[in-house]
Design a protein around this motif. Structure first.
Motif, PDB file in Angstrom:
ATOM      1  N   ALA A  47       0.820  -1.210   0.000  1.00 14.17           N
ATOM      2  CA  ALA A  47       0.000   0.000   0.000  1.00 14.17           C
ATOM      3  C   ALA A  47       0.856   1.263   0.000  1.00 14.17           C
ATOM      4  O   ALA A  47       0.558   2.232  -0.711  1.00 14.17           O
ATOM      5  N   THR A  48       1.946   1.253   0.792  1.00 17.32           N
ATOM      6  CA  THR A  48       2.813   2.429   0.865  1.00 17.32           C
ATOM      7  C   THR A  48       3.493   2.702  -0.468  1.00 17.32           C
ATOM      8  O   THR A  48       3.552   3.846  -0.938  1.00 17.32           O
ATOM      9  N   ASN A  49       4.007   1.657  -1.101  1.00 17.97           N
ATOM     10  CA  ASN A  49       4.674   1.830  -2.393  1.00 17.97           C
ATOM     11  C   ASN A  49       3.695   2.273  -3.478  1.00 17.97           C
ATOM     12  O   ASN A  49       4.026   3.103  -4.332  1.00 17.97           O
ATOM     13  N   THR A 208       7.093   9.207   3.020  1.00 22.67           N
ATOM     14  CA  THR A 208       8.491   8.863   3.291  1.00 22.67           C
ATOM     15  C   THR A 208       8.624   8.216   4.662  1.00 22.67           C
ATOM     16  O   THR A 208       9.351   7.235   4.839  1.00 22.67           O
ATOM     17  N   VAL A 209       7.927   8.787   5.634  1.00 27.13           N
ATOM     18  CA  VAL A 209       7.917   8.213   6.975  1.00 27.13           C
ATOM     19  C   VAL A 209       7.402   6.783   6.924  1.00 27.13           C
ATOM     20  O   VAL A 209       7.950   5.874   7.562  1.00 27.13           O
ATOM     21  N   GLY A 210       6.344   6.560   6.141  1.00 21.74           N
ATOM     22  CA  GLY A 210       5.783   5.214   6.024  1.00 21.74           C
ATOM     23  C   GLY A 210       6.744   4.233   5.381  1.00 21.74           C
ATOM     24  O   GLY A 210       6.831   3.077   5.790  1.00 21.74           O
ATOM     25  N   ILE A 211       7.513   4.679   4.379  1.00 22.28           N
ATOM     26  CA  ILE A 211       8.453   3.795   3.675  1.00 22.28           C
ATOM     27  C   ILE A 211       9.646   3.446   4.553  1.00 22.28           C
ATOM     28  O   ILE A 211       9.995   2.278   4.742  1.00 22.28           O
ATOM     29  N   GLU A 282      -5.040   2.013  -1.901  1.00 16.30           N
ATOM     30  CA  GLU A 282      -5.337   0.726  -1.298  1.00 16.30           C
ATOM     31  C   GLU A 282      -5.088  -0.400  -2.299  1.00 16.30           C
ATOM     32  O   GLU A 282      -5.183  -0.214  -3.517  1.00 16.30           O
ATOM     33  N   ILE A 283      -4.780  -1.578  -1.757  1.00 22.41           N
ATOM     34  CA  ILE A 283      -4.487  -2.737  -2.596  1.00 22.41           C
ATOM     35  C   ILE A 283      -5.676  -3.096  -3.468  1.00 22.41           C
ATOM     36  O   ILE A 283      -5.535  -3.347  -4.676  1.00 22.41           O
ATOM     37  N   GLU A 284      -6.872  -3.115  -2.883  1.00 21.27           N
ATOM     38  CA  GLU A 284      -8.067  -3.475  -3.647  1.00 21.27           C
ATOM     39  C   GLU A 284      -8.321  -2.481  -4.778  1.00 21.27           C
ATOM     40  O   GLU A 284      -8.641  -2.876  -5.904  1.00 21.27           O
ATOM     41  N   THR A 285      -8.156  -1.188  -4.473  1.00 21.85           N
ATOM     42  CA  THR A 285      -8.361  -0.155  -5.500  1.00 21.85           C
ATOM     43  C   THR A 285      -7.336  -0.301  -6.615  1.00 21.85           C
ATOM     44  O   THR A 285      -7.669  -0.157  -7.804  1.00 21.85           O
ATOM     45  N   LEU A 360      -4.217  -3.392   8.241  1.00 24.64           N
ATOM     46  CA  LEU A 360      -2.822  -3.368   7.828  1.00 24.64           C
ATOM     47  C   LEU A 360      -2.115  -2.132   8.373  1.00 24.64           C
ATOM     48  O   LEU A 360      -0.982  -2.201   8.860  1.00 24.64           O
ATOM     49  N   VAL A 361      -2.782  -0.979   8.304  1.00 23.93           N
ATOM     50  CA  VAL A 361      -2.196   0.270   8.812  1.00 23.93           C
ATOM     51  C   VAL A 361      -1.957   0.166  10.317  1.00 23.93           C
ATOM     52  O   VAL A 361      -0.898   0.544  10.824  1.00 23.93           O
TER      53      VAL A 361
END
Length: 428
Positions: A47-49, A208-211, A282-285, A360-361
């Motif tokens: 999701a982050t990528n 960036t923080v998430g990655i 989102e992955i589904e989207t 997931l988050v």
């Protein structure tokens, strides 16, 4: 306890004694870093990528590179601890820290192992659900059965498990190779994104923080030291130096593959979504949007990689959970019970009606809270003469490790503050 076959042990001894040489001999030492690298390609990264590529095109690829370099350093340190001491990080912590602190470390690490498995278990289930049109609960049940089946193989030794996980890493890599060939990637822009250090706006800083903030996984730090602790018995320091050279080479290669997979995720999202679908997060989207943009094949490949990622990382997460419990408490539980305990939270979350992506988050937030425990412990022991002897890390490596730890832990703090709506001036 995992074992090696007599043939493999003899081959390793021949290499260490200098009687065997060549690249085939080096393959006998491959495996631990490949298994650990799965943590850097787990569903939590997807999701982050995707959000980074959809929202900012290729401009945040340099962040993925930086995150990967930090991961290489800490996985190398973890493997170093196992090779030199013959013990994993949890065991060394139990030997050297006061018992109350050991119990606290175990409790935090146990929660982190469950949060890790939640993300990975849900990722595989989401992939199966979308690919085959199944209810999410059915996807979760299939994921549970498959992961348990693979975990049973662990009892047969190191190599079968390493080959299975290695095959899944290969599937993930091939899927994203296919994705970047299908998607019309702007390679010039990608090269500029890797080399140019820039943050377009405050929202990019949050991504960036998430990655980076969730790059070094707590369970991967524990696991890597355990995978190397008894895999090859070193007779003296000369053997340990050879093992460290082989280990460092494998870490660089395995984590380089993981880094390229993450870059491919960002490039695929940048190519497919940045122009016209920049809100995809989102992955589904992403799956439903990929189908009309790049075709059913691209969408199917995307889900295949997600399933391989979810299953393999769930297996690795359960292995790490076992190692954490045994190391801190000297207590062993059957693999079926460990698998049951770690997957119960995932079923509970879905049964409660929580959105899978939100879960997931939340799991990443829990991991951010738990990360300082193994990271700081690893830095502490790697720098101690009485633990590492002549293999204690030197001043330059120590400074790099401290800088890497400060970067990751600082960004984790920003991630947590942002999640809990604590005002941070440079994020506003």
């Amino acid at each position: 306890m995992q074992t090696l076959s007599e043939r493999t042990r003899s081959g390793i001894s021949a290499v260490l004694s200098g009687d065997a040489r060549g690249w085939r001999s080096r393959l006998l030492f491959a495996g631990p870093a490949i298994i650990a690298s799965v943590a850097y390609m787990d569903p939590g990264n997807y999701a982050t990528n995707i959000q980074a590529g959809a929202g900012y095109g290729y401009r945040l690829l340099w962040v993925v590179l930086l995150a990967n370099l930090i991961a290489m350093l800490f996985q190398a340190l973890s493997a170093r601890l196992g090779i030199v001491t013959g013990r994993n990080l949890a065991e060394v912590s139990r030997d050297h820290f006061p018992l109350p602190l050991v119990w606290v470390m175990w409790a935090i690490s146990e929660v982190a192992a469950m949060a890790t498995d939640l993300a990975e278990f849900l990722g595989g289930a989401i992939g199966l659900s979308l690919l085959f049109g199944l209810p999410l609960v059915v996807g979760m049940a299939i994921t549970a059965v498959v992961t348990y089946g693979i975990l049973i193989v662990e009892g047969r030794g190191f190599r079968p498990m390493e080959l299975i996980i290695g095959a899944m890493v290969g599937v993930i890599g091939l899927c994203y190779l296919a994705e970047v060939l299908i998607a019309p990637v702007d390679w010039t822009a990608a090269g500029i994104g890797i080399m140019t250090r820039a943050l377009p706006d405050s929202a990019a800083l949050t991504i960036t923080v998430g990655i980076i903030g969730a790059t070094v996984m707590p369970h991967a730090i524990y696991l890597h030291s355990g995978l190397t602790q008894s895999r090859a018995v070193a007779r003296d320091n000369a053997d340990r130096r050879k093992l460290l050279r082989f280990s460092n080479t494998e870490v660089v290669l395995a984590l380089a593959v993981a880094g390229m997979v993450n870059m491919a995720m960002v490039m695929m999202a940048a190519s497919a979504f940045h122009q016209g679908h920049s809100d995809v997060a989102e992955i589904e989207t992403a799956y439903h949007t990929l189908t009309p943009l790049l075709g059913a094949a691209a969408a199917g490949i995307f889900l295949t990689s997600l399933i391989a990622s979810g299953v393999s990382s769930s297996v690795v997460g359960t292995m790490a959970g076992q190692m954490i419990m045994q190391g801190f408490l000297h207590f062993h539980v059957p693999i079926w019970l460990r698998r049951l305990v770690t997957m119960v939270p995932a079923f509970a979350v879905i049964a409660a009606g929580v959105n899978a992506t939100d879960a997931l988050v939340m799991s990443q937030v829990v991991l951010s809270i738990a990360l300082p425990v193994p990271m700081l412990a690893l830095l502490h022991f790697s720098s101690r003469q009485d633990v590492m002897g002549e293999f204690r890390i030197g001043p330059i490596l120590r400074v790099l490790a401290v800088l890497g730890a400060c970067t990751v832990l600082g960004l984790n703090f920003v991630l947590l503050a942002d999640f809990f709506d604590v005002p941070i001036p440079f994020l506003r």
